[in-house]
Enzyme design. Structure first.
Site, short mmCIF file in Angstrom:
data_model
loop_
_atom_site.label_atom_id
_atom_site.label_comp_id
_atom_site.label_asym_id
_atom_site.label_seq_id
_atom_site.Cartn_x
_atom_site.Cartn_y
_atom_site.Cartn_z
N GLU A 12 -51.79 -0.74 24.95
CA GLU A 12 -51.22 0.61 25.00
C GLU A 12 -49.89 0.54 25.75
O GLU A 12 -49.80 -0.02 26.84
CB GLU A 12 -52.19 1.53 25.75
N LYS A 22 -59.47 5.87 35.76
CA LYS A 22 -58.71 7.05 35.34
C LYS A 22 -59.75 8.10 34.99
O LYS A 22 -60.56 7.89 34.08
CB LYS A 22 -57.86 6.71 34.12
N GLU A 47 -56.51 13.14 30.34
CA GLU A 47 -56.23 12.74 28.96
C GLU A 47 -57.48 12.25 28.22
O GLU A 47 -57.49 11.18 27.62
CB GLU A 47 -55.12 11.69 28.92
N ARG A 102 -57.06 6.72 40.20
CA ARG A 102 -55.73 7.22 39.84
C ARG A 102 -55.60 8.73 40.04
O ARG A 102 -56.55 9.49 39.83
CB ARG A 102 -55.42 6.86 38.39
N LYS A 105 -48.65 7.85 40.56
CA LYS A 105 -47.43 7.48 39.83
C LYS A 105 -46.20 7.83 40.66
O LYS A 105 -46.22 8.80 41.42
CB LYS A 105 -47.35 8.23 38.50
N ASP A 143 -44.28 11.44 34.34
CA ASP A 143 -44.87 10.28 33.65
C ASP A 143 -43.82 9.20 33.38
O ASP A 143 -43.43 9.03 32.23
CB ASP A 143 -45.50 10.74 32.33
N GLU A 164 -42.05 2.31 28.68
CA GLU A 164 -42.53 3.31 27.72
C GLU A 164 -41.46 4.34 27.35
O GLU A 164 -41.31 4.69 26.18
CB GLU A 164 -43.76 4.01 28.30
N TRP A 188 -40.71 19.66 22.92
CA TRP A 188 -41.19 19.78 24.30
C TRP A 188 -40.55 20.91 25.10
O TRP A 188 -40.07 20.68 26.21
CB TRP A 188 -40.89 18.48 25.06
#
Ligand code: GCU
Length: 690
Positions: A169, A304, A308, A341, A375, A380, A408, A552
């Site tokens: 991923e 996690k 999500e 997380r 994070k 993100d 990413e 977005w």
């Protein structure tokens, strides 16, 4: 220098330059290496390769201090080296952190001896790589007195690798290097990878994706060939983990596993994973014991949860401390650690505020062996974000900073983007948690259970990273996690010289790296705090590469009147989660740093910035500047034709052609979007904003 046909990265060990060669040969042709633990096997192997290459001759490895030689290396624990190290006090060595080491030039019976010692064997591995690095960089080594300890106790790479089809991923360098179908059979690549990691001081690796169930594949939880990450914890798969642990152990690296919060349900016949149920606690205890019976130095688990699509304590009406502690308590008797997380968002309009609201009230509630992994920013891994408000807000909890090594949102293995300057900005950020001068790096440093975790970047491609220049990010991650005071340029320089050699080519590559991040920010965001304008894709977990600002609105807040997200007290209130004076600085558009302005404020398109330029004009200008910068980087790279090897030259040159195209696509899409909403033309008349 690798056994496999894969790129050597920064461990090339080319023959030393002639002005150093004689000294290096005199001091290092002979090496006495202790016979102790598995790490010493790795040390000996690395010396064979490293010295073999650098000295361009085979080194002599001894099991006792060699006599009648001009010089030699002596590597071992302080007790073992006692006879030759009167100048090295064992107490001094034992007082170092476990991963620390000491390298000192001494005299022994007429020989020049370089002593490398450490309180634990892992330190000997790190010290060996350090010494080889000095030589690869052509540094003098005849008068060394180095004491090195990592600032961060935990320095971990988190793989987001799925066992199923070895898909990574957010991985852009081919399939996962972990071949779960064949494990516990090993391949040589695992050891090469462990070498890369240990060479920059990494001491932990989590081998599978935090999404232990792939969203959208909820049906597939049986033992089909399409197996998912949560299944790695099943008894039948643990020997695979144990085999990998054996490889990484030699390099001082502990293995971690991402596990699903609902494992008791998924991997056994319990019908609940409710953390307060005694049967659930008992299940985790049995599982931890089973794992540690096989892998006594196992690092622990990563979770996690409530995020999500992954299950979590909220599914049982419990909070995150209750959720984490049941797993942590099972690990505790074995010395294991749980990385839990903090990446949660859901019911809020502004996802930025949620991690703080969820975790800050729980400070002090987590078990001692829980690290809350945060994070770097509240959204993100965007090209630039403000620093997460949780840093400095949980003094009674062990914290880890999660960075993303894989790019990413910064071009995914196609765009060159050196991220160390971004990470420096995060680590140097003054939280004011304990008055002025409390940067993130200081909050993390020198505390067991705290440190830095980086989302992995490597894949099975021969070049490891999808792009030869992106190896600088894995290198930089490790170096920075060891010593956050190192400079971005210093790290880039080390990497470049070891990877491409010294000289003019190295200089050019260094410049390319140093300018790449700002360029990425400019064409991906317009450079004043906008976020997440990437296309998401139809299926979950896709894309994040192409521009799609219209998708977005909740992130950039563009309307006909203005743009940006109001995170002041009148808006979502995120600015107020910082401590003073930062909160006040971000709250007011006059004092908010320009590079974060639209993250905190929704402003009219024609709002004037400090130099009189309007918001919309600055967005246009930065988008164009970003593309110009990338064109410049590409031109500089093209100037290296014939200066570096054809294979790497060609690969990166092709990547740069694509990088320029994509940067232009971003610029054009964003500028058209800004124009469409604002109706204001670019004052320089550049298309498409006309
Ligand atoms: C982002 C990323 C996902 C990842 C998630 C996480 O949303 O796009 O791929 O799973 O972060 O960090 O858990």
């Amino acid at each position: 220098m690798f056994d496999s046909e894969y790129d050597d990265c920064w461990l090339r060990y080319d023959r030393a330059e002639s002005d150093r060669l004689d000294t290096y040969r005199r001091l290092c042709t002979h090496a006495y290496v202790s016979d102790a633990g598995p790490e010493l096997v790795a040390v000996r192997e690395e010396l064979r390769r490293g010295l073999g290459g650098l000295l361009d001759r085979e080194p002599h490895l001894w099991h006792h201090p060699p006599r009648s030689v001009e010089g030699f290396l002596a590597i071992g624990g302080p007790e073992e080296l006692r006879p030759i190290s009167e100048t090295v006090d064992p107490e001094e060595v034992r007082a170092l952190d476990d991963d620390g080491f000491l390298i000192r030039s001494v005299e022994w019976e007429g020989s020049d001896c370089t002593v490398l010692t450490a309180p634990a064997d892992a330190g000997l591995v790190y010290g060996t790589f350090h010494l080889l690095r000095l030589m690869s960089l052509g540094e003098p080594i005849d008068d060394l007195d180095i004491v090195s300890e990592p600032a961060n106790a935990e320095r971990i790479v988190d793989h987001w690798d799925n066992p199923f089809r070895r898909k990574v991923e957010r991985g852009y360098a081919g399939p996962s290097i972990f071949d779960w179908e064949r494990l516990p059979d090993l391949n040589e690549r695992y050891a090469d990878y462990a070498r890369l990691l240990a060479s920059v001081g990494i001491n932990g690796i989590s081998v599978n994706n935090v999404n232990t169930r792939i969203p959208g594949r909820e049906g597939a939880n049986d033992a089909t060939s399409e197996w998912e990450g949560w299944q790695l914890i099943e008894s039948r798969n643990l020997e695979k983990i144990a085999a990998l642990a054996g490889v990484f152990r030699r390099y001082g690296i502990e293995l971690y596993l991402s596990v699903n919060f609902a494992s008791p349900v998924l991997a056994s016949d319990l019908d609940t994973a409710d953390p307060v149920e005694p049967e659930v606690a008992a299940w985790w205890e049995r599982k931890a014991t089973e794992v540690y019976d096989l892998i006594p130095d196992f690092g622990g688990f990563v979770v996690k949860a409530d995020s999500e699509g992954q299950l979590g304590p909220y599914d049982y009406d419990r909070d995150h401390a209750e959720g984490a502690n049941v797993i942590a308590e099972a690990l505790a008797p074995h010395g294991g650690r749980l990385w839990w997380r903090a990446f949660v968002y859901s019911e809020h309009d502004d996802r930025a505020v949620q991690a703080y609201e969820t975790f800050e009230p729980l400070d002090g509630e987590f078990a001692d062996n829980v690290t809350v992994q945060i994070k770097n920013g509240p959204i993100d891994f965007q090209p630039r974000e403000p620093v997460s408000t949780l840093f400095g807000a949980m003094p009674d909890t062990d914290l880890g900073c999660e960075l993303q090594i894989t790019g990413e949102y910064t071009g995914q293995g196609v765009h060159a983007c050196y991220l160390v300057p971004q990470w420096k900005e995060v680590l140097d950020f003054d939280t004011h948690a304990d008055g002025p001068d409390t940067p993130v790096k200081e909050l993390l440093a020198d505390r067991e259970g705290q440190g830095i975790a980086g989302v992995g970047i490597v894949g099975d491609d021969p070049n490891w990273f999808g792009h030869y220049l992106l190896g600088s990010n894995l290198y930089g991650f490790g170096r920075l996690a060891w010593d956050p005071d190192l400079g971005s340029e210093e790290i880039a320089d080390e990497w470049t010289r070891q990877t491409f050699g010294a000289g003019d080519a190295g200089e050019t590559i260094l410049e390319i790296l140093m300018e790449s991040w700002q360029a990425s920010i400019d064409y991906h965001t317009g450079g004043i705090g906008l976020m997440h304008m990437m296309y998401n894709g139809e299926a979950a977990l896709e894309n994040h590469y192409d521009p799609a600002p219209e998708e977005w609105p909740e992130y950039h807040g563009a309307t006909e009147e203005g743009i940006g997200y109001d995170r002041t007290a009148a808006g979502s209130g995120y600015a107020g989660q910082y401590r003073e004076p930062i909160a006040a600085r971000y709250e007011d558009p006059e004092t908010c740093p320009e590079e974060l302005l639209l993250f905190f404020h929704h402003l009219p398109w024609d709002h004037e910035l400090e130099d009189g330029t309007t918001v919309v004009q600055r967005l246009y200008d930065n988008c164009f500047a970003g593309v110009e910068a990338v064109e410049e980087l590409r031109d500089r790279w093209q100037g290296l034709e014939g200066e570096i090897d054809e294979r790497r030259y060609r690969h990166v040159a092709e990547r740069f052609d694509e990088h320029v195209l994509q940067a232009k696509r971003w610029r054009d899409t964003l500028c058209a979007f800004f124009y469409e909403h604002s109706g204001i033309k670019d004052e320089h008349g550049r298309p498409p904003a006309v």
